[in-house]
Scaffold this active site. Structure first.
Site, mmCIF file in Angstrom:
data_model
loop_
_atom_site.group_PDB
_atom_site.id
_atom_site.type_symbol
_atom_site.label_atom_id
_atom_site.label_comp_id
_atom_site.label_asym_id
_atom_site.label_seq_id
_atom_site.Cartn_x
_atom_site.Cartn_y
_atom_site.Cartn_z
ATOM 1 N N CYS A 144 10.325 19.160 8.501
ATOM 2 C CA CYS A 144 11.100 18.175 7.744
ATOM 3 C C CYS A 144 11.371 16.952 8.606
ATOM 4 O O CYS A 144 11.007 16.898 9.787
ATOM 5 C CB CYS A 144 12.427 18.773 7.259
ATOM 6 S SG CYS A 144 13.557 19.183 8.591
ATOM 7 N N ASP A 198 -7.188 -5.127 -3.845
ATOM 8 C CA ASP A 198 -8.533 -5.443 -3.377
ATOM 9 C C ASP A 198 -9.314 -6.004 -4.569
ATOM 10 O O ASP A 198 -8.982 -5.720 -5.721
ATOM 11 C CB ASP A 198 -9.193 -4.166 -2.854
ATOM 12 C CG ASP A 198 -10.677 -4.360 -2.595
ATOM 13 O OD1 ASP A 198 -11.022 -5.286 -1.840
ATOM 14 O OD2 ASP A 198 -11.479 -3.596 -3.163
#
Length: 708
Positions: A14, A423
């Site tokens: 975690c 893009d």
């Protein structure tokens, strides 16, 4: 002087684990900077070699309770990545098995608990099931809680351990000595189901982690294993690692270029979209640079090796991607921040409760039962389920909407996105050039298509495709000549045909207007065709939807500025950044982030992979390369940019559900713990309230199944 070392770190589960390791490294003498990546299980440490050595850094990590090791000496980047991926695959498989078995046993335990009050045999069967799940499936959770406790901290492992152990100990007392403790109810199913849900969430995280890191392996695989070199006048295949700078290398049609270099002789077209974003293959003749990992489309040529190893373009892309992943700020998990305060307070309250009832003369049994009631009422079922259930339901809903979302961290980041970077080639556009406008009659088109049929240039295919259905049979061609960078010249049915750009026609005394492909027959202009890479259907509507969500939109491409600006106008995008290579794309993303923007990047090519990793959230087009898909945080299965808007809406709704779940879980504890401490709630009532809290969280999360 500063050296940098990559250390493989094991045992992190975690954000708190990540913080422990980072803090231990940063506090070590001689360390200038330390970045710890939970997803890749790597620590990148910049240190002063005069003040410390890698062995000391390994020891600093191990002292915090985590595993640490340096890369194996002599192991290639590909071998190292392959070994890491094998470990991650094994871990994901192990967690998946544990999750499935735990969920099944949890269901059995819940069914058996109905009759446990009246049957000692059933109680012992439940005890056996619970011990199995806790010892086998929950072992890592308890080990993580122990590590956190040793270092004076608390995390989700602590919360889960506290809740399951409290339920288990109370149930154990009711099983082995119900008369002594005056308890008869058991809560084994609670312990089993808490562990089952937590482990299921971790199994999903492990799967996402494996997919993320495999992107690096896909990049490394682009380089072919061998190169065909000329030594002593003889062509010989050798491993790429043995290629020497300046060595002559032979490349044939369809082959990958082994290493970076410069063309010595021959000519061809090379597919370089992985680096430049240019949709069409690029003509290469003597003196032109070629890049390792790109694909030779047509023709053969020889070239001399220049940049090798870590200096190559492909190696730099791999480095950029690793750097981008390591530089991501760790997500601050709200549940972990709460648990850091909540757990010590609960333990202290349970202790105080026991002592207070003892001092009041209630006796050890009453004091113990009341203290256990405090622990059971504080059992973090709801808090432990608050985020995983929301993530699981939202991920499933996303998949039905054509979105593959890699975990809860991505969902949280998505809600904060305020800038979308797109893009061009293959993302905003279709990635396949075609004729979009033609001013030519069928007779001239027939002659032009015949001439182009002998050409290897990719744009020639666009002309031939356009001619299909308009021209039935192409005539024979003679005296064909391809003029590099200009076009073609041929004799068709006795007529001289020129097909190419304005420069070619001008050299032959024909004036052509504008750009595109012009056609001249017998010295006279006969027509023209405009070839372009058109935008995808729905892009304009998607960009408009981004604006409605309050998002800024940027077109980022390696293509020419003129072409990029035209596409941006068609799509409704106001800002354009053009003619940039992969490192320039990464730099632009980082520049936006430094201005305080939360950036999402959408792309489909290998050249987009580092930028996808650098962005706060990377969207990969499902029709794109495997590398871009692996590098992205979200994959758009339908290659529809409207999916970005859907993902952001889903994340905002999911965040609201997560917050509601956590607030409910915390509020429930704030009210119920004092009531239990005052003896107003028995363990049975406390358990019922705990179960009600968990059920409410689950049902609240299930609302996401209908999110739009």
């Amino acid at each position: 002087m500063t050296d940098t070392v990559n250390i493989r770190v094991g045992g992190m589960t975690c954000a708190a684990c990540q913080a422990h390791v980072r803090r231990a490294l940063e506090e070590s003498p001689g360390v200038r900077n330390a970045a710890v990546n939970l997803m890749t299980g790597e620590a990148t440490v910049a240190f002063d070699p005069k003040a410390t050595q890698p062995d000391a850094l390994l020891e600093a990590i191990r002292e915090t309770g985590y595993e640490a090791q340096l890369p194996v000496a002599g192991q290639s980047a590909f071998e190292e990545q392959l070994a890491r991926e094998r470990e991650q695959t094994a871990e994901a498989r192990e967690l998946a098995v544990k999750a499935i078995v735990s969920l099944a046993l949890g269901g059995i335990a819940m069914a058996l608990s109905m009759s446990a009050m009246h049957s000692a045999g059933v109680r012992y069967l439940l005890l056996a099931i619970t011990v199995l799940v806790m010892a086998w499936a929950g072992r890592r959770i308890y080990a993580g809680a122990w590590k956190a406790a040793r270092h004076g901290s608390a995390d989700m492992n602590t919360l889960v351990s506290l809740g399951t152990i409290a339920a288990f100990l109370y149930s154990l007392a009711a099983t082995v000595a119900p008369g002594f403790f005056h308890v008869h109810d058991v809560y084994y199913e609670s312990a089993v189901l808490i562990l089952a849900f937590v482990i299921s969430g971790r199994a999903l995280e492990a799967r996402a982690k494996r997919r993320t890191t495999s992107a690096l392996r896909e990049l490394i695989k682009l380089q072919p294993p061998v190169a065909r070199v000329v030594r002593n006048g003889i062509e010989t295949e050798i491993p790429v690692a043995q290629v020497v700078r300046g060595e002559l290398i032979v490349v044939r049609p369809g082959e990958k270029i082994p290493v970076d270099g410069e063309v010595a002789d021959g000519a061809s077209y090379v597919e370089e979209s992985m680096v430049t974003g240019e949709p069409a293959p690029v003509a290469k003749t003597a003196g032109d640079a070629v890049i390792g990992g790109t694909v030779n489309s047509t023709g053969s040529f020889r070239y001399r090796a220049t940049s090798l190893g870590e200096a190559s373009v492909l190696a730099r892309i791999v480095h950029l991607m690793k750097q981008a992943q390591a530089s991501r700020a760790p997500m601050e998990r709200l549940a972990d921040r709460i648990s850091g305060i909540f757990v010590p307070v609960v333990v202290a309250l349970a202790t105080v409760t026991f002592a207070a009832w003892m001092l009041a003369g209630a006796g050890a049994t009453k004091a113990l039962v009341t203290a256990i009631a405090v622990l059971i009422i504080a059992c973090p079922c709801a808090m432990g389920l608050a985020v995983p259930t929301a993530v699981m339901v939202a991920s499933g809903r996303g998949a039905k909407m054509g979105l593959l979302i890699k975990g809860g961290e991505v969902l949280e980041k998505l809600r904060r996105v305020d800038t979308i970077v797109l893009d061009k080639t293959g993302t905003v556009t279709e990635g396949r050039p075609r004729v979009v406008d033609a001013r030519i009659d069928n007779t001239a088109l027939r002659l032009a298509a015949a001439a182009e049929s002998r050409s290897e240039h990719p744009l020639a295919r666009s002309v031939l495709k356009y001619a299909e259905g308009r021209v039935e049979v192409l005539p024979e061609v003679s005296q064909f000549q391809a003029i590099a960078g200009r076009g073609v010249e041929a004799t068709v049915e006795g007529r001289r045909v020129l097909v190419g750009n304005a420069a070619l026609l001008g050299e032959n005394g024909v004036i052509a207007n504008g750009g595109g492909i012009s056609v001249a027959i017998d010295g006279r202009l006969a027509g023209s065709l405009e070839v372009a890479d058109p935008i995808r259907p729905g892009v304009k509507e998607a960009v408009a939807e981004f604006r409605r969500l309050g998002l800024d939109c940027v077109l980022l491409t390696g293509d020419r500025r003129h072409a990029a600006e035209q596409i941006a106008r068609d799509a409704g995008i106001e800002r354009v950044v053009a003619e940039v290579l992969p490192d320039g794309k990464v730099a632009e993303i980082e520049r936006l982030r430094q201005k305080g923007r939360v950036v999402a990047m959408a792309g489909d090519g290998i050249n987009d992979a580092p930028a996808l990793a650098q962005a706060d959230v990377g969207f990969a087009m499902g029709s794109g390369t495997g590398v871009a898909i692996e590098a992205g945080d979200v994959t758009l299965l339908h290659s529809d940019l409207a999916g970005i808007a859907r993902a952001i809406r889903l994340s905002r709704v999911t965040w609201n559900v997560m917050r509601q779940n956590l607030l409910w879980a915390l509020g429930y504890n704030i009210i119920a713990i004092p009531a239990a401490a005052l003896g107003l709630l028995t363990p049975v009532i406390a358990s019922a309230a705990m179960a009600a809290s968990s059920v409410s969280v689950v049902f609240n999360s299930l609302r996401l199944r209908s999110a739009k």
